[in-house]
Design an enzyme around this catalytic site. Sequence first.
Site, PDB file in Angstrom:
ATOM      1  N   CYS A   9       0.867  -1.188   0.000  1.00 55.63           N
ATOM      2  CA  CYS A   9       0.000   0.000   0.000  1.00 55.63           C
ATOM      3  C   CYS A   9       0.898   1.230   0.000  1.00 55.63           C
ATOM      4  CB  CYS A   9      -0.994  -0.023   1.159  1.00 55.63           C
ATOM      5  SG  CYS A   9      -0.257   0.036   2.809  1.00 55.63           S
ATOM      6  N   ARG A  15      -3.487  -0.627   5.359  1.00 57.81           N
ATOM      7  CA  ARG A  15      -4.086  -1.695   4.557  1.00 57.81           C
ATOM      8  C   ARG A  15      -3.170  -2.898   4.348  1.00 57.81           C
ATOM      9  NH1 ARG A  15      -5.181   2.025  -0.355  1.00 57.81           N
ATOM     10  NH2 ARG A  15      -3.243   2.844   0.547  1.00 57.81           N
ATOM     11  N   ASP A 124      -8.555   3.743   1.477  1.00 60.41           N
ATOM     12  CA  ASP A 124      -7.565   3.860   2.545  1.00 60.41           C
ATOM     13  C   ASP A 124      -8.214   4.376   3.829  1.00 60.41           C
ATOM     14  OD1 ASP A 124      -5.421   4.263   4.153  1.00 60.41           O
ATOM     15  OD2 ASP A 124      -4.201   5.234   2.611  1.00 60.41           O
TER      16      ASP A 124
END
Length: 155
Positions: A9, A15, A124
């Site tokens: 990420c 994440r 996100d």
Amino acid sequence: MTTRILFVCLGNICRSPAAEAVFSSLSKQAGLDVSLDSAGTAGYHIGKAPYAPMQDAASARGYDLSELRARQFSAADFDDFDLLIGMDMDNVADMKTKRPNGNTTPIRLFTDYTSDSKASDIPDPYFTRDYEGALTLIEEASAGLISWLEKEVAV
Ligand code: 4NP
């Protein structure tokens, strides 16, 4: 044969560490032979533990992120892993800019493995604050990736 998978990420504190921990837990239950890590395309949080609200949300679902530490994605990862998985399209594009000449390691979007054809990015939660939505997508994509590995790779 061990399949080496890297989850990527932007910051490597929300994440992708969640993806690593969720996939680790589900792939163990499935008996898959995998080696896992996660990284961020940016270097903002190198050495830091995952973001506390994500740790808490993941912990409530039984996933322990506490030992993970952020690192930055690098060109060496193309040799060190068999599959590179981005959480969003920017992550995929950023990885592609670092690909060494001649390298063919597959780069995939995590939601490629979900059955929801509308899903593209894993939004996100560092910005959206929707930890539950992100974790649910990560669980779905993990289950899809496990099914794909069971079919496509001798596990
Ligand atoms: P992640 O979330 O890419 O899921 O780890 C982020 C965390 C921090 C920042 C960006 C994204 N940041 O800009 O600090």
